[in-house]
Design an enzyme around this catalytic site. Sequence first.
Site, PDB file in Angstrom:
ATOM      1  N   GLU A   1      -5.912  12.315  34.469  1.00  0.00           N
ATOM      2  CA  GLU A   1      -5.724  11.237  33.498  1.00  0.00           C
ATOM      3  C   GLU A   1      -6.272   9.927  34.059  1.00  0.00           C
ATOM      4  O   GLU A   1      -6.764   9.879  35.184  1.00  0.00           O
ATOM      5  CB  GLU A   1      -4.256  11.121  33.103  1.00  0.00           C
ATOM      6  CG  GLU A   1      -3.301  10.866  34.251  1.00  0.00           C
ATOM      7  CD  GLU A   1      -1.861  11.134  33.856  1.00  0.00           C
ATOM      8  OE1 GLU A   1      -1.146  10.150  33.599  1.00  0.00           O
ATOM      9  OE2 GLU A   1      -1.462  12.300  33.812  1.00  0.00           O
TER      10      GLU A   1
ATOM     11  N   HIS B   1       0.343  17.808  30.439  1.00  0.00           N
ATOM     12  CA  HIS B   1       1.548  18.211  31.161  1.00  0.00           C
ATOM     13  C   HIS B   1       2.782  17.628  30.468  1.00  0.00           C
ATOM     14  O   HIS B   1       2.732  16.524  29.919  1.00  0.00           O
ATOM     15  CB  HIS B   1       1.477  17.760  32.623  1.00  0.00           C
ATOM     16  CG  HIS B   1       1.520  16.275  32.790  1.00  0.00           C
ATOM     17  ND1 HIS B   1       2.704  15.558  32.769  1.00  0.00           N
ATOM     18  CD2 HIS B   1       0.542  15.375  32.971  1.00  0.00           C
ATOM     19  CE1 HIS B   1       2.436  14.290  32.927  1.00  0.00           C
ATOM     20  NE2 HIS B   1       1.125  14.139  33.053  1.00  0.00           N
TER      21      HIS B   1
END
Length: 150
Positions: free
Chosen positions: A86, A9
Amino acid sequence: MRTLYVVTHPEATHHVEGVAGGWHDSRLTPAGVRAAVSIAQALRARIPDGAEVELFSSDLQRTLRTADEVSQAFGVKPVLDRRLREKSYGEAEGRPQEWLDRRFIPPPAAGERMDHDEGVQGAETKAVWARRIYAAMDEILRNLANTRSS
Protein backbone atom coordinates in the site's frame (compact mmCIF):
# COMPACT_ATOMS: atom_id res chain seq x y z
CA MET A 1 -11.73 -14.29 -20.17
CA ARG A 2 -9.79 -13.95 -16.91
CA THR A 3 -11.29 -12.74 -13.68
CA LEU A 4 -9.15 -10.74 -11.30
CA TYR A 5 -10.03 -10.55 -7.62
CA VAL A 6 -8.36 -7.81 -5.59
CA VAL A 7 -8.31 -8.52 -1.88
CA THR A 8 -7.13 -6.15 0.80
CA HIS A 9 -5.93 -7.39 4.15
CA PRO A 10 -8.49 -7.29 6.97
CA GLU A 11 -7.94 -5.81 10.43
CA ALA A 12 -4.28 -5.51 11.38
CA THR A 13 -2.55 -4.55 14.61
CA HIS A 14 -1.79 -1.03 13.38
CA HIS A 15 -5.55 -0.42 13.08
CA VAL A 16 -6.29 -1.31 16.69
CA GLU A 17 -3.09 0.21 18.07
CA GLY A 18 -3.89 3.54 16.40
CA VAL A 19 -0.63 3.80 14.47
CA ALA A 20 -0.08 4.74 10.85
CA GLY A 21 0.15 1.73 8.55
CA GLY A 22 1.63 2.13 5.10
CA TRP A 23 4.78 0.03 5.03
CA HIS A 24 4.76 -0.47 8.81
CA ASP A 25 4.91 -4.26 8.97
CA SER A 26 1.98 -5.03 11.26
CA ARG A 27 0.29 -8.39 11.65
CA LEU A 28 -3.34 -9.41 11.40
CA THR A 29 -5.31 -9.32 14.63
CA PRO A 30 -7.24 -12.45 15.65
CA ALA A 31 -10.34 -10.82 14.10
CA GLY A 32 -8.27 -10.15 10.97
CA VAL A 33 -7.23 -13.80 10.76
CA ARG A 34 -10.88 -14.88 11.05
CA ALA A 35 -11.78 -12.43 8.29
CA ALA A 36 -8.92 -13.74 6.11
CA VAL A 37 -10.32 -17.27 6.53
CA SER A 38 -13.76 -15.98 5.49
CA ILE A 39 -12.28 -14.23 2.46
CA ALA A 40 -10.54 -17.43 1.38
CA GLN A 41 -13.74 -19.42 1.86
CA ALA A 42 -15.75 -16.89 -0.15
CA LEU A 43 -13.24 -17.04 -3.00
CA ARG A 44 -13.21 -20.84 -2.86
CA ALA A 45 -17.02 -20.87 -3.12
CA ARG A 46 -16.98 -18.43 -6.05
CA ILE A 47 -14.13 -19.89 -8.12
CA PRO A 48 -14.92 -23.24 -9.77
CA ASP A 49 -12.89 -26.35 -8.97
CA GLY A 50 -10.22 -26.89 -11.57
CA ALA A 51 -9.92 -23.20 -12.46
CA GLU A 52 -6.36 -22.01 -12.85
CA VAL A 53 -5.59 -19.75 -9.90
CA GLU A 54 -2.58 -17.51 -9.49
CA LEU A 55 -2.01 -15.56 -6.32
CA PHE A 56 0.04 -12.37 -5.98
CA SER A 57 0.70 -10.54 -2.73
CA SER A 58 2.76 -7.79 -1.23
CA ASP A 59 5.49 -8.93 1.12
CA LEU A 60 4.13 -7.33 4.29
CA GLN A 61 3.14 -9.69 7.13
CA ARG A 62 -0.54 -8.75 7.18
CA THR A 63 -0.95 -9.37 3.45
CA LEU A 64 1.12 -12.54 3.57
CA ARG A 65 -1.13 -13.91 6.31
CA THR A 66 -4.19 -13.06 4.24
CA ALA A 67 -2.62 -14.63 1.14
CA ASP A 68 -1.72 -17.72 3.18
CA GLU A 69 -5.41 -18.45 3.78
CA VAL A 70 -6.21 -18.06 0.08
CA SER A 71 -3.14 -20.13 -0.77
CA GLN A 72 -4.35 -22.99 1.41
CA ALA A 73 -7.83 -22.86 -0.09
CA PHE A 74 -6.48 -23.28 -3.63
CA GLY A 75 -3.23 -25.17 -3.11
CA VAL A 76 -1.10 -22.48 -4.74
CA LYS A 77 1.89 -20.49 -3.53
CA PRO A 78 1.67 -16.71 -3.52
CA VAL A 79 4.07 -14.75 -5.69
CA LEU A 80 5.43 -11.91 -3.57
CA ASP A 81 5.94 -8.48 -5.04
CA ARG A 82 6.86 -5.53 -2.83
CA ARG A 83 5.46 -3.19 -5.48
CA LEU A 84 2.00 -4.34 -4.37
CA ARG A 85 2.45 -2.70 -0.97
CA GLU A 86 0.00 0.00 0.00
CA LYS A 87 0.97 3.67 -0.10
CA SER A 88 4.02 4.53 1.98
CA TYR A 89 3.57 7.16 4.67
CA GLY A 90 7.33 7.56 5.11
CA GLU A 91 8.45 8.62 8.58
CA ALA A 92 4.87 8.43 9.89
CA GLU A 93 4.72 4.64 9.60
CA GLY A 94 4.39 2.94 12.97
CA ARG A 95 3.93 6.28 14.74
CA PRO A 96 0.66 7.24 16.42
CA GLN A 97 -2.03 8.18 13.91
CA GLU A 98 -2.40 11.56 15.59
CA TRP A 99 1.29 12.26 14.77
CA LEU A 100 0.45 11.79 11.09
CA ASP A 101 -2.82 13.71 11.37
CA ARG A 102 -1.02 16.78 12.81
CA ARG A 103 1.45 16.89 9.89
CA PHE A 104 -0.77 15.76 7.04
CA ILE A 105 -1.51 18.43 4.45
CA PRO A 106 -4.74 17.51 2.63
CA PRO A 107 -4.76 17.83 -1.14
CA PRO A 108 -6.56 20.80 -2.67
CA ALA A 109 -10.28 20.45 -3.38
CA ALA A 110 -9.62 21.12 -7.07
CA GLY A 111 -6.61 20.94 -9.32
CA GLU A 112 -3.60 18.64 -9.07
CA ARG A 113 -4.18 16.07 -6.37
CA MET A 114 -2.07 13.10 -7.46
CA ASP A 115 1.35 14.80 -7.14
CA HIS A 116 0.35 16.62 -3.96
CA ASP A 117 3.01 16.55 -1.20
CA GLU A 118 1.15 15.55 1.97
CA GLY A 119 3.84 17.07 4.20
CA VAL A 120 5.37 13.87 5.59
CA GLN A 121 9.05 13.17 4.94
CA GLY A 122 9.56 10.06 2.79
CA ALA A 123 5.86 9.55 2.04
CA GLU A 124 4.81 8.62 -1.48
CA THR A 125 2.54 10.88 -3.41
CA LYS A 126 -0.57 9.22 -4.77
CA ALA A 127 0.96 9.50 -8.25
CA VAL A 128 4.13 7.61 -7.24
CA TRP A 129 2.04 4.97 -5.47
CA ALA A 130 -0.29 4.57 -8.45
CA ARG A 131 2.62 4.25 -10.92
CA ARG A 132 4.21 1.56 -8.72
CA ILE A 133 0.99 -0.44 -8.46
CA TYR A 134 0.17 -0.05 -12.17
CA ALA A 135 3.69 -1.18 -13.14
CA ALA A 136 3.30 -4.31 -11.03
CA MET A 137 -0.17 -5.03 -12.39
CA ASP A 138 0.93 -4.43 -16.00
CA GLU A 139 3.77 -6.92 -15.53
CA ILE A 140 1.53 -9.50 -13.87
CA LEU A 141 -1.09 -9.23 -16.61
CA ARG A 142 1.55 -9.28 -19.37
CA ASN A 143 3.13 -12.41 -17.89
CA LEU A 144 -0.27 -14.08 -17.57
CA ALA A 145 -1.02 -13.26 -21.21
CA ASN A 146 2.35 -14.64 -22.31
CA THR A 147 1.85 -17.92 -20.44
CA ARG A 148 -1.61 -18.31 -22.02
CA SER A 149 -0.37 -17.82 -25.59
CA SER A 150 2.56 -20.23 -25.46
